[in-house]
Design a protein around this motif. Structure first.
Motif, PDB file in Angstrom:
ATOM      1  N   SER A 185      43.486  52.654  26.504  1.00 40.43           N
ATOM      2  CA  SER A 185      43.607  52.649  27.971  1.00 40.43           C
ATOM      3  C   SER A 185      42.834  53.778  28.639  1.00 40.43           C
ATOM      4  O   SER A 185      42.733  53.821  29.868  1.00 40.43           O
ATOM      5  CB  SER A 185      45.084  52.762  28.373  1.00 40.43           C
ATOM      6  N   PRO A 239      39.884  55.822  30.221  1.00 40.85           N
ATOM      7  CA  PRO A 239      38.575  55.498  30.804  1.00 40.85           C
ATOM      8  C   PRO A 239      37.423  55.977  29.926  1.00 40.85           C
ATOM      9  O   PRO A 239      36.391  55.318  29.827  1.00 40.85           O
ATOM     10  CB  PRO A 239      38.592  56.223  32.144  1.00 40.85           C
ATOM     11  N   ASN A 280      36.790  53.682  27.062  1.00 36.28           N
ATOM     12  CA  ASN A 280      36.310  52.377  27.510  1.00 36.28           C
ATOM     13  C   ASN A 280      34.821  52.382  27.822  1.00 36.28           C
ATOM     14  O   ASN A 280      34.264  51.369  28.216  1.00 36.28           O
ATOM     15  CB  ASN A 280      37.086  51.921  28.754  1.00 36.28           C
ATOM     16  N   GLU A 286      34.215  48.062  36.697  1.00 32.65           N
ATOM     17  CA  GLU A 286      34.965  48.812  35.696  1.00 32.65           C
ATOM     18  C   GLU A 286      36.005  47.898  35.046  1.00 32.65           C
ATOM     19  O   GLU A 286      36.816  47.284  35.728  1.00 32.65           O
ATOM     20  CB  GLU A 286      35.651  50.018  36.332  1.00 32.65           C
ATOM     21  N   HIS A 301      39.170  47.733  32.726  1.00 35.24           N
ATOM     22  CA  HIS A 301      40.239  48.598  32.240  1.00 35.24           C
ATOM     23  C   HIS A 301      41.180  47.842  31.307  1.00 35.24           C
ATOM     24  O   HIS A 301      41.485  46.671  31.532  1.00 35.24           O
ATOM     25  CB  HIS A 301      41.058  49.148  33.415  1.00 35.24           C
ATOM     26  N   HIS A 310      44.993  47.620  29.811  1.00 33.52           N
ATOM     27  CA  HIS A 310      46.373  48.006  30.067  1.00 33.52           C
ATOM     28  C   HIS A 310      47.229  47.604  28.877  1.00 33.52           C
ATOM     29  O   HIS A 310      46.958  46.603  28.214  1.00 33.52           O
ATOM     30  CB  HIS A 310      46.872  47.347  31.355  1.00 33.52           C
ATOM     31  N   PRO A 341      48.661  52.528  33.498  1.00 32.34           N
ATOM     32  CA  PRO A 341      47.945  51.839  32.418  1.00 32.34           C
ATOM     33  C   PRO A 341      48.779  51.509  31.194  1.00 32.34           C
ATOM     34  O   PRO A 341      48.460  50.565  30.472  1.00 32.34           O
ATOM     35  CB  PRO A 341      46.813  52.818  32.076  1.00 32.34           C
ATOM     36  N   MET A 376      44.154  54.288  36.929  1.00 33.90           N
ATOM     37  CA  MET A 376      42.882  53.682  37.308  1.00 33.90           C
ATOM     38  C   MET A 376      43.042  52.847  38.569  1.00 33.90           C
ATOM     39  O   MET A 376      44.152  52.522  38.982  1.00 33.90           O
ATOM     40  CB  MET A 376      42.358  52.819  36.162  1.00 33.90           C
TER      41      MET A 376
END
Length: 309
Positions: free
Chosen positions: A198, A200, A203, A218, A220, A222, A263, A307
């Motif tokens: 989770s 950033p 990722n 973006e 993301h 979760h 998240p 996020m």
């Protein structure tokens, strides 16, 4: 060996690769010129000797033997697979075939049900989901969607398997994994995996970094965590999975991340008896969830950046 999809409507045979994106887009690996097929309609992914089909939120759905694909489904030799109005027969060269069976006469196949051992165990559960995937993928080419999913699947496998998790299945833009048992070590590993997946920073895979820098998109991940009793074992020939109410609740906990704008969420059973864990999570309240008669108490993981939603 391998597997193919054989069209029922025309003389067409498609050899399946390890990852296949089905859709109407010109750059889909399996392109179907069919008005009932979405641009990015479904994926077919190989895992060992099995091929799993997942629908990507298509407008008209995907079907196996006339049953809608709502979660990842393992294909077996002779299955009839439908996307829009396009229908295929799945032909697996790795799977043993009953004597005299052919792929052209599905209705005459004999299916034998075999009682297979299934046991109930306590398990630590993890559900991950790429938030807003459908909206984002509508702005991408099929090739870009496939590249993003390949990278994310690879990241999940690296993060989860190095922490001793069993990946039950990938479900299009989601993943379900578990650790047999509810010991503290499993909870620590699940927390580590959730924090990495989770984050950033983690990722920022090459494709997702390119999407952020060039398209301001973006993606993301979760996470929902939980502990509960699951039926664990072989649910059919070549298909091993964990099922049960605890699994359903974990999926619902993951869906609460959007409502609570965090998240990572864990169900109360995940923290029960784990005093140190209460230093890593904070109570996020009691909330009703779809399909459950009673609300669930959840905790959010601390020190994971919130996020945009």
């Amino acid at each position: 060996m391998g597997a193919t999809l054989k069209s029922l409507e025309k003389e067409l045979e498609i050899t399946l690769e390890d990852f296949n994106l089905v859709g109407r887009s010109p750059d889909a690996s399996i392109r179907l010129v069919d008005g009932g097929v979405s641009r990015q309609h479904a994926t077919i992914r190989r895992d060992g000797q099995l091929f799993w089909v997942s629908d990507l939120g298509s407008a008209n759905g995907s079907f196996v033997n006339d049953v809608a694909v709502t979660t990842a489904r393992a294909l077996r030799h002779g299955d009839r697979v439908q996307f829009g109005t396009s229908t295929f027969i799945f032909d697996s060269q790795d799977e043993e075939r009953p004597s005299g069976e052919t792929t052209s006469n599905v209705s005459t196949q004999s299916l034998h049900t075999i009682a297979l051992p299934v046991k109930t165990v306590r398990a630590t559960l993890l559900v991950g989901d790429l938030r807003n995937f459908t909206t984002i993928s509508s702005q991408l080419s099929a090739e870009e969607v496939a590249a993003m999913l390949r990278e994310w699947y690879a990241q999940c496998e690296k993060v989860l398997k190095t922490r001793d998790a069993i990946i039950d299945k990938f479900i299009g833009d989601g993943v379900f994994a578990y650790w047999p048992g509810d010991d503290i070590s499993s909870r620590v590993k699940a927390t580590e995996a959730a924090k990495i997946l989770s984050s950033p920073d983690s990722n920022e895979s090459p494709k997702r970094k390119w999407l952020k820098e060039n398209m301001n998109l973006e993606v993301h991940c979760h996470i929902g965590l939980n502990i509960g009793d699951v039926a664990l074992g072989a649910m059919g020939r070549g298909v091993n999975t964990a099922v049960g109410e605890a699994v359903n609740v974990t999926f619902r906990i993951e869906s609460l991340t959007r409502k609570l704008q965090v998240p990572v969420l864990a169900g109360a059973p995940f923290l029960n008896g784990w005093a140190e864990g209460l230093q890593l999570y904070q109570n996020a309240g009691i909330h009703p969830v779809k399909g459950q008669p009673d609300p669930v108490e959840v905790y959010s993981l601390i020190d994971v950046p919130t996020m945009s939603f």
